[in-house]
Design a protein around this motif. Sequence first.
Motif, short mmCIF file in Angstrom:
data_model
loop_
_atom_site.label_atom_id
_atom_site.label_comp_id
_atom_site.label_asym_id
_atom_site.label_seq_id
_atom_site.Cartn_x
_atom_site.Cartn_y
_atom_site.Cartn_z
N ASP A 72 27.36 19.46 4.59
CA ASP A 72 27.38 18.80 3.27
C ASP A 72 28.72 18.13 3.04
O ASP A 72 29.77 18.66 3.37
CB ASP A 72 27.12 19.85 2.18
N LYS A 112 30.22 17.79 0.35
CA LYS A 112 31.04 18.60 -0.55
C LYS A 112 31.91 19.58 0.23
O LYS A 112 33.06 19.85 -0.14
CB LYS A 112 30.15 19.36 -1.55
N SER A 120 34.71 17.55 1.74
CA SER A 120 35.68 17.25 0.70
C SER A 120 36.52 18.47 0.37
O SER A 120 37.74 18.37 0.16
CB SER A 120 34.95 16.75 -0.56
#
Length: 491
Positions: free
Chosen positions: A388, A390, A393
């Motif tokens: 993912d 996310k 990040s």
Amino acid sequence: MNYKMMSRFLSLICMAEAVFMLPALAISLYDGQGRAAIAFAITIGIAAVLYVILKLLSRNCANRLTAKEGFVCTAASWILMSLVGSLPFVISGEIPHFVDALFEIVSGFTTTGASILADIEALSRGMLYWRSFSHWVGGMGVLVFLLAIVPGGKKSDGFTMHLFRAESPGPEVGKLVPKLRQTALWLYGTYIALSLLNFAFLMFGDMNWFEALCTMFGTAGTGGFGVRGDSLGSFSPYIQNVTTVFMLLFGVNFSCYYLILLGQFRSVIRDEELRLYFCIVAISIALITWNIAGMYDTIGEGLRHAAFQVASIISTTGYSTVDFDMWPTFSKGILTVLMVTGACAGSTCGGMKCARVLLLFKGLRRNIRQMVHPNRVEVVRVNGRAVDEKVMSGVNGYLSAYVLILFLSFAVLCFDQFPSDPNFSGIGTNFSAVLACFNNVGPGFEAVGPTMNFGNFNILSKLVLTFDMLAGRLEIFPILLFFAPGSWKKN
């Protein structure tokens, strides 16, 4: 901020810590160490009073906790646990200065193993037990322990997951089994089983039960507090080899043991993080053995010390069998890289974790490919599954915060005039001290090497390193949110 829910968890921390101190109190009474026994008794009483007060404050609390509150609550729990845990050292007078005592117990709970003590063997057995046991508690996490033993229902799974994520090491935390409490129970069950197995193997060596118990605590929690001044240097090669194996085992992601239990051996063998971990270990051992071969009588002896120190540093345990600060620069460079890398996510180790290193390299490779082929769409995959964005990040955010804290801490320590001895490099000492504490390793190089200690730093430097140890153990963000003013405002 849900202060009542926070009070509820802080009260449980006080209750658990009071129970954890009972064996140390019993050892002190058995040894006739009156001052140590009184110190533990007083601290248990203080913890009991705090439990009652916090329990009263948490009456009628709303059964909810946001992600932000979970992070702040986790950091508050560790800070309170450390403050209370330092009291026996101060009250007994065995570590009379509060900042020193706080540094020592934070080093214990965060499984760092950095010490301010010049003479470890001068401590009473009750205090030695307490500082070593703090490793074992902090290794898996005290909140994970509470989630395992405190009854809860379906409604509690939501907010306890935030606590679980905040305390568990690694870039991504999920449940191994459908219910979070069952996950916590399974994690601690595996942790206890491996710990007991380690203790049994140590008892076959030249250790008495107390030495074996404390060494097991440090190995399982990957902490590194020893009961002798030379760490494990004076123990037999058998003890050193057993410890090497178990330091590596506790550096493995505990979900791999769960898959082994289910018979999914192929999934474990194909795990990219696990393969990276053991590849780094094997290559590091081979290179260091080659580099230090001339320093020991036989290649076998050099291999034993190289394997031990590689396992100790990559697992961020911090035990030592020799003064590796005397090794060639090439070997010390490899150990420095291992300090930062750490072992697997989901283990009891510190450092950046192999999972993050793997994601960073794969993310870098993707960026380079996209520069060559701008219209190409590519996702990062680990173990055949897309990661993912996310998570990617979060890894980049972690790296940014890691570098910022690392260099700010180093800058503050450079104001310290330690060490005054011109034979030591202040830059090398200070930088390795920050690396060792932030990555929860323990010993650094030069004046904070395996035969030295952190006692000569000034108060400000010790507080900065204490912050680094907490930030490193809690994966940075919980401790940053705790000190952020916005975290304490109403939702």
